[in-house]
Design a protein around this motif. Sequence first.
Motif, PDB file in Angstrom:
ATOM      1  N   LYS A  55       0.834  -1.207   0.000  1.00 25.64           N
ATOM      2  CA  LYS A  55       0.000   0.000   0.000  1.00 25.64           C
ATOM      3  C   LYS A  55       0.867   1.255   0.000  1.00 25.64           C
ATOM      4  O   LYS A  55       0.582   2.222  -0.701  1.00 25.64           O
ATOM      5  CB  LYS A  55      -0.928  -0.020   1.223  1.00 25.64           C
ATOM      6  CG  LYS A  55      -2.027   0.984   1.169  1.00 25.64           C
ATOM      7  CD  LYS A  55      -2.970   0.790   2.345  1.00 25.64           C
ATOM      8  CE  LYS A  55      -4.215   1.615   2.126  1.00 25.64           C
ATOM      9  NZ  LYS A  55      -5.214   1.346   3.151  1.00 25.64           N
TER      10      LYS A  55
ATOM     11  N   SER B 162       1.954   2.230  -3.389  1.00 25.79           N
ATOM     12  CA  SER B 162       0.828   2.429  -4.316  1.00 25.79           C
ATOM     13  C   SER B 162       0.615   1.283  -5.295  1.00 25.79           C
ATOM     14  O   SER B 162       0.206   1.496  -6.431  1.00 25.79           O
ATOM     15  CB  SER B 162       0.994   3.739  -5.090  1.00 25.79           C
ATOM     16  OG  SER B 162       1.047   4.820  -4.201  1.00 25.79           O
TER      17      SER B 162
ATOM     18  N   ASN C  74       0.214   4.863 -13.254  1.00 27.12           N
ATOM     19  CA  ASN C  74       1.048   5.169 -12.081  1.00 27.12           C
ATOM     20  C   ASN C  74       2.528   5.302 -12.439  1.00 27.12           C
ATOM     21  O   ASN C  74       3.378   5.363 -11.552  1.00 27.12           O
ATOM     22  CB  ASN C  74       0.861   4.107 -10.995  1.00 27.12           C
ATOM     23  CG  ASN C  74      -0.507   4.179 -10.359  1.00 27.12           C
ATOM     24  OD1 ASN C  74      -1.144   5.225 -10.337  1.00 27.12           O
ATOM     25  ND2 ASN C  74      -0.987   3.058  -9.859  1.00 27.12           N
TER      26      ASN C  74
END
Length: 150
Positions: free
Chosen positions: A24, A27, A71
């Motif tokens: 987490k 990301s 991302n």
Amino acid sequence: MKDILRDIGIISRSLDSISNIEFKEISLTKGQFVYLVRICENPGIIQEKLAEMLRIDRTTASRAINKLEKNELIFKKNHHQSKKSKMLFPTKKGEELYPFIIRENNHSNSVALKGFTEEEINDLTRALDRVKNNISEDWLSVKKGNKRQY
């Protein structure tokens, strides 16, 4: 007959849950790390080959790959022989995450194999490889439209 698939499922869901928590902070969401690792290990792999390697349908793979691209962890490049096919490469940011992911994987392996002898690890590796091959053959057959005989 022992239902090993339930145990394998529990192991898989447990590791997924751990990974989701651990990753987490960098990301990476559910399962994306698997794609990133394979792209880092196979730069230039085409999306269809990656999906096949992971035994994932193309739509699921496409969603995960698009998120990784969004991302800025990977980038796509046109294949030199087919404009339809996209080659996948890690970005610098993606390459920097690779060692962290591998470290987590190595730790999970250590935890999973705690208390096993080298011989037991070798036996387990061989047995799981056979299970993987059996399931892979079945997966390919079903993906080609064949029905399984129960």
